[in-house]
Design a protein around this motif. Structure first.
Motif, short mmCIF file in Angstrom:
data_model
loop_
_atom_site.label_atom_id
_atom_site.label_comp_id
_atom_site.label_asym_id
_atom_site.label_seq_id
_atom_site.Cartn_x
_atom_site.Cartn_y
_atom_site.Cartn_z
N VAL A 40 0.86 -1.17 0.00
CA VAL A 40 0.00 0.00 0.00
C VAL A 40 0.90 1.22 0.00
O VAL A 40 1.89 1.24 0.75
CB VAL A 40 -0.92 0.00 1.24
CG1 VAL A 40 -1.75 1.27 1.28
CG2 VAL A 40 -1.82 -1.23 1.22
N LYS A 43 3.31 2.48 2.95
CA LYS A 43 3.50 1.41 3.94
C LYS A 43 4.55 0.42 3.44
O LYS A 43 4.90 0.39 2.26
CB LYS A 43 2.18 0.68 4.20
CG LYS A 43 1.13 1.53 4.89
CD LYS A 43 -0.06 0.67 5.30
CE LYS A 43 -1.09 1.49 6.05
NZ LYS A 43 -2.25 0.68 6.48
N GLU A 46 4.23 -6.08 2.35
CA GLU A 46 3.71 -7.09 3.28
C GLU A 46 3.68 -8.46 2.61
O GLU A 46 3.18 -8.59 1.49
CB GLU A 46 2.30 -6.70 3.72
CG GLU A 46 1.61 -7.70 4.62
CD GLU A 46 0.15 -7.36 4.89
OE1 GLU A 46 -0.42 -7.91 5.84
OE2 GLU A 46 -0.43 -6.56 4.14
N SER A 63 -3.21 -12.26 8.36
CA SER A 63 -4.26 -11.35 7.89
C SER A 63 -5.09 -11.94 6.74
O SER A 63 -6.19 -11.46 6.47
CB SER A 63 -3.66 -10.02 7.46
OG SER A 63 -2.70 -10.22 6.43
N LYS A 87 -11.70 -7.63 1.71
CA LYS A 87 -11.98 -6.49 2.57
C LYS A 87 -11.32 -5.25 1.98
O LYS A 87 -10.32 -5.36 1.26
CB LYS A 87 -11.41 -6.76 3.97
CG LYS A 87 -11.88 -8.04 4.61
CD LYS A 87 -11.17 -8.27 5.94
CE LYS A 87 -11.60 -9.57 6.58
NZ LYS A 87 -10.89 -9.80 7.88
N PRO A 88 -11.83 -4.07 2.33
CA PRO A 88 -11.17 -2.84 1.84
C PRO A 88 -9.69 -2.79 2.20
O PRO A 88 -8.89 -2.26 1.41
CB PRO A 88 -11.97 -1.74 2.52
CG PRO A 88 -13.33 -2.32 2.69
CD PRO A 88 -13.10 -3.77 3.01
N GLU A 89 -9.32 -3.34 3.33
CA GLU A 89 -7.90 -3.31 3.72
C GLU A 89 -7.03 -4.26 2.91
O GLU A 89 -5.81 -4.25 3.06
CB GLU A 89 -7.75 -3.63 5.22
CG GLU A 89 -8.44 -4.89 5.68
CD GLU A 89 -9.81 -4.60 6.28
OE1 GLU A 89 -10.56 -3.77 5.71
OE2 GLU A 89 -10.13 -5.23 7.31
N ASP A 90 -7.63 -5.04 2.03
CA ASP A 90 -6.84 -5.86 1.10
C ASP A 90 -6.41 -5.06 -0.13
O ASP A 90 -5.64 -5.56 -0.96
CB ASP A 90 -7.65 -7.08 0.63
CG ASP A 90 -7.93 -8.07 1.74
OD1 ASP A 90 -9.07 -8.58 1.80
OD2 ASP A 90 -7.02 -8.33 2.56
N THR A 91 -6.91 -3.83 -0.24
CA THR A 91 -6.53 -2.98 -1.36
C THR A 91 -5.03 -2.73 -1.35
O THR A 91 -4.47 -2.29 -0.35
CB THR A 91 -7.28 -1.65 -1.31
OG1 THR A 91 -8.69 -1.90 -1.47
CG2 THR A 91 -6.80 -0.70 -2.39
N THR A 116 -8.26 -3.44 -5.90
CA THR A 116 -8.98 -2.40 -5.18
C THR A 116 -10.31 -2.97 -4.71
O THR A 116 -11.08 -3.50 -5.52
CB THR A 116 -9.23 -1.17 -6.06
OG1 THR A 116 -7.98 -0.68 -6.55
CG2 THR A 116 -9.93 -0.08 -5.26
N SER A 119 -15.85 -0.49 -0.39
CA SER A 119 -16.69 -0.81 0.78
C SER A 119 -18.16 -0.59 0.48
O SER A 119 -18.53 -0.05 -0.54
CB SER A 119 -16.26 0.03 1.97
OG SER A 119 -16.34 1.40 1.65
#
Length: 119
Positions: A40, A43, A46, A63, A87-91, A116, A119
């Motif tokens: 991301v 960041k 990961e 995760s 999930k949105p956090e997988d974007t 992307t 939500s």
């Protein structure tokens, strides 16, 4: 040299699924394991999942455990990442990578594919 090309990214709603593919070409006989990472903007990169080329042993980040599945097709020199319950956090931009030995680094990387999740 090994070349890696990812495909399959896109835009999906939360709860949906995507399957990423990574096809290797070149000196693929030197492969020990392949992996998926994601990044991301702003960041650290990961780790997502890895699979050994011969035995198919897998390992996942906490995760994504239970939602993502990594698999390989040796005949096609291709690794897949099936992503469910997104999930949105997988974007992120998802990259595949290859390493040639158990203790080695991931030395070959693909160009990345954007995923992307809305939500």
């Amino acid at each position: 040299q090994v070349q890696l090309v990812e495909s399959g990214g896109g835009l999906v709603q939360a709860g949906g699924s995507l399957r990423l593919s990574c096809t290797a070409s070149g000196r693929t006989f030197s492969s020990y394991a392949m992996a998926w990472f994601r990044r991301v903007p702003g960041k650290e990169r990961e780790f997502v999942a890895t699979i050994t080329w011969s035995g198919g042993n897998t390992h996942y980040a906490d995760s994504v455990k239970g939602r993502f599945t990594i698999s390989r097709d040796n005949a096609k020199n291709t690794v897949y990442l099936q992503m469910n319950s997104l999930k949105p956090e997988d974007t992120a931009v998802y990259y595949c990578a290859l390493k040639a030995s158990p203790g080695g680094l991931y030395t070959y990387w693909g160009q990345g594919t954007q995923v992307t999740i809305s939500s």
